[in-house]
Design a protein around this motif. Structure first.
Motif, PDB file in Angstrom:
ATOM      1  N   PRO A 256       0.840  -1.212   0.000  1.00 20.40           N
ATOM      2  CA  PRO A 256       0.000   0.000   0.000  1.00 20.40           C
ATOM      3  C   PRO A 256       0.867   1.252   0.000  1.00 20.40           C
ATOM      4  N   SER A 257       0.398   2.287  -0.685  1.00 19.31           N
ATOM      5  CA  SER A 257       1.212   3.497  -0.871  1.00 19.31           C
ATOM      6  C   SER A 257       1.626   4.122   0.456  1.00 19.31           C
ATOM      7  N   HIS A 258       0.757   4.062   1.469  1.00 21.70           N
ATOM      8  CA  HIS A 258       1.082   4.704   2.748  1.00 21.70           C
ATOM      9  C   HIS A 258       2.094   3.904   3.571  1.00 21.70           C
ATOM     10  N   GLN A 259       2.443   2.697   3.100  1.00 20.58           N
ATOM     11  CA  GLN A 259       3.430   1.882   3.823  1.00 20.58           C
ATOM     12  C   GLN A 259       4.781   1.833   3.112  1.00 20.58           C
ATOM     13  N   LYS A 260       4.864   2.364   1.908  1.00 17.34           N
ATOM     14  CA  LYS A 260       6.087   2.236   1.121  1.00 17.34           C
ATOM     15  C   LYS A 260       7.274   2.969   1.735  1.00 17.34           C
ATOM     16  N   ASN A 261       7.024   3.970   2.566  1.00 19.67           N
ATOM     17  CA  ASN A 261       8.132   4.680   3.208  1.00 19.67           C
ATOM     18  C   ASN A 261       8.819   3.836   4.272  1.00 19.67           C
ATOM     19  N   ARG A 262       8.200   2.710   4.652  1.00 20.60           N
ATOM     20  CA  ARG A 262       8.815   1.808   5.636  1.00 20.60           C
ATOM     21  C   ARG A 262       9.358   0.537   4.988  1.00 20.60           C
ATOM     22  N   LEU A 263       9.360   0.497   3.664  1.00 22.60           N
ATOM     23  CA  LEU A 263       9.852  -0.669   2.934  1.00 22.60           C
ATOM     24  C   LEU A 263      11.123  -0.312   2.175  1.00 22.60           C
ATOM     25  N   ARG A 264      12.142  -1.128   2.360  1.00 23.06           N
ATOM     26  CA  ARG A 264      13.378  -1.002   1.587  1.00 23.06           C
ATOM     27  C   ARG A 264      13.567  -2.302   0.813  1.00 23.06           C
ATOM     28  N   LEU A 265      13.935  -2.200  -0.445  1.00 20.93           N
ATOM     29  CA  LEU A 265      14.170  -3.374  -1.283  1.00 20.93           C
ATOM     30  C   LEU A 265      15.664  -3.603  -1.424  1.00 20.93           C
ATOM     31  N   LEU A 266      16.084  -4.842  -1.240  1.00 26.95           N
ATOM     32  CA  LEU A 266      17.502  -5.189  -1.287  1.00 26.95           C
ATOM     33  C   LEU A 266      17.672  -6.457  -2.111  1.00 26.95           C
ATOM     34  N   GLN A 267      18.377  -6.348  -3.229  1.00 28.16           N
ATOM     35  CA  GLN A 267      18.632  -7.530  -4.055  1.00 28.16           C
ATOM     36  C   GLN A 267      19.918  -8.190  -3.589  1.00 28.16           C
ATOM     37  N   GLY A 268      19.855  -9.483  -3.308  1.00 29.15           N
ATOM     38  CA  GLY A 268      21.021 -10.217  -2.842  1.00 29.15           C
ATOM     39  C   GLY A 268      20.622 -11.580  -2.333  1.00 29.15           C
ATOM     40  N   SER A 269      21.623 -12.429  -2.111  1.00 31.52           N
ATOM     41  CA  SER A 269      21.346 -13.788  -1.660  1.00 31.52           C
ATOM     42  C   SER A 269      22.411 -14.247  -0.680  1.00 31.52           C
ATOM     43  N   LEU A 270      22.038 -15.217   0.125  1.00 32.15           N
ATOM     44  CA  LEU A 270      22.976 -15.862   1.034  1.00 32.15           C
ATOM     45  C   LEU A 270      23.870 -16.800   0.235  1.00 32.15           C
ATOM     46  N   PRO A 271      25.113 -17.027   0.681  1.00 34.19           N
ATOM     47  CA  PRO A 271      25.651 -16.591   1.976  1.00 34.19           C
ATOM     48  C   PRO A 271      26.416 -15.273   1.966  1.00 34.19           C
ATOM     49  N   ASP A 272      26.802 -14.748   0.779  1.00 31.39           N
ATOM     50  CA  ASP A 272      27.765 -13.633   0.792  1.00 31.39           C
ATOM     51  C   ASP A 272      27.402 -12.480  -0.126  1.00 31.39           C
ATOM     52  N   GLN A 273      26.142 -12.380  -0.552  1.00 31.75           N
ATOM     53  CA  GLN A 273      25.754 -11.287  -1.442  1.00 31.75           C
ATOM     54  C   GLN A 273      24.841 -10.275  -0.773  1.00 31.75           C
ATOM     55  N   ILE A 274      24.790 -10.302   0.543  1.00 32.19           N
ATOM     56  CA  ILE A 274      24.010  -9.322   1.304  1.00 32.19           C
ATOM     57  C   ILE A 274      24.984  -8.579   2.209  1.00 32.19           C
ATOM     58  N   ASN A 275      25.069  -7.273   2.051  1.00 35.92           N
ATOM     59  CA  ASN A 275      26.006  -6.466   2.830  1.00 35.92           C
ATOM     60  C   ASN A 275      25.241  -5.491   3.712  1.00 35.92           C
ATOM     61  N   LEU A 276      25.264  -5.752   4.998  1.00 41.61           N
ATOM     62  CA  LEU A 276      24.591  -4.892   5.968  1.00 41.61           C
ATOM     63  C   LEU A 276      25.543  -4.589   7.117  1.00 41.61           C
ATOM     64  N   GLU A 277      25.301  -3.485   7.785  1.00 41.20           N
ATOM     65  CA  GLU A 277      26.166  -3.091   8.896  1.00 41.20           C
ATOM     66  C   GLU A 277      25.935  -3.988  10.108  1.00 41.20           C
ATOM     67  N   GLU A 278      26.978  -4.163  10.889  1.00 42.09           N
ATOM     68  CA  GLU A 278      26.849  -4.936  12.119  1.00 42.09           C
ATOM     69  C   GLU A 278      25.848  -4.272  13.062  1.00 42.09           C
ATOM     70  N   GLU A 279      25.051  -5.106  13.725  1.00 38.26           N
ATOM     71  CA  GLU A 279      24.077  -4.678  14.726  1.00 38.26           C
ATOM     72  C   GLU A 279      23.083  -3.653  14.179  1.00 38.26           C
TER      73      GLU A 279
END
Length: 247
Positions: free
Chosen positions: A87-110
């Motif tokens: 829904p349009s009013h929820q899109k500001n809380r959604l982030r899309l991230l393309q990637g796969s396990l085990p090593d194609q997802i890069n996120l900060e610790e904690e």
């Protein structure tokens, strides 16, 4: 991420929808462990990550509770469909991230408060599962929770594989459920949408990995996959779930 229209394929049953990348199916059923993730999501201390989000069944449910969600999938088309369904009013809380396990997802610790990884780990080798759960532990903040869901060998389609699994487990093999020719066990109409390698798991194996990676297991058990084809359902142990938290 483009918002151009992408169509989901036709379902093979009331609950199972093929993925576009031929990596099995998304289920339209929210199982008890996914439900626990959805309930925790708005209370999580930081953003929630849905790994292998596919068309967004869990991501959309978590967004509806007010949670901040990162929908992650290796196929951008799945993420585009998830975005279309948001829904349009929820899109500001959604982030899309393309990637796969085990090593194609890069996120900060904690940086995360909760992680759902549903029906993804059974596509990975034992070493890749360890690497993936290690990464999840790094990404979680203190008090964050991880929700892991996977398939088991207790599936009626795998009756001929089950003795092999049990013998391997009896010998003490760490990863007794690895299958290198998975489509041969499955019905002809499902086989084209499945990879050759598949890794059936059990609660003790996943709990062992979580503990090794510094997580505390809060709940583990089997899931009766009422969403699977009737011919696949067996004794209520077709799936497994784990909930663990980072101290």
């Amino acid at each position: 991420m483009s918002s151009n229209s992408v169509e989901m394929p036709d379902p093979v049953s009331e609950m199972l929808i093929p993925t576009l990348n031929l990596m099995g199916f998304m289920t339209a059923w929210i199982d008890p462990y996914t439900e626990a993730f959805v309930k925790f999501a708005p209370l999580a201390p930081k953003a929630c990550l849905d790994i292998g989000a596919a068309y967004g069944i869990a991501s959309l449910a978590a967004l509806a509770t007010g949670a901040e969600v990162i929908a992650c999938d290796p196929d951008r088309r799945h993420l585009e469909i998830c975005l279309q369904k948001t829904p349009s009013h929820q899109k500001n809380r959604l982030r899309l991230l393309q990637g796969s396990l085990p090593d194609q997802i890069n996120l900060e610790e904690e940086s995360l408060g909760a992680i759902l990884c549903s029906r993804v780990l059974h596509f990975l080798t034992g070493t890749e599962i360890e690497q993936s759960v290690r990464n999840m532990s790094r990404w979680l903040c203190s008090g964050g929770r991880v929700y892991l869901i996977a398939d088991t060998p207790y599936n009626r389609f795998l009756k001929s594989f089950l003795p092999i699994y049990e013998e391997r487990k009896h010998r003490g093999e760490l990863w007794p459920g690895q299958i290198d020719n998975f489509p041969q066990f499955m019905p002809a109409e499902l086989a084209p949408n499945l990879p050759n390698f598949f890794h059936t798991l059990d609660p003790d194996i996943l709990a062992r990995v979580c503990t090794q990676m510094g997580l505390i297991v809060e709940r583990k058990g089997f899931i009766s996959r009422i969403d699977y084809l009737p011919d696949a359902q067996d004794d209520g142990r077709e799936g497994i779930g784990i909930i663990a938290y980072k101290p």
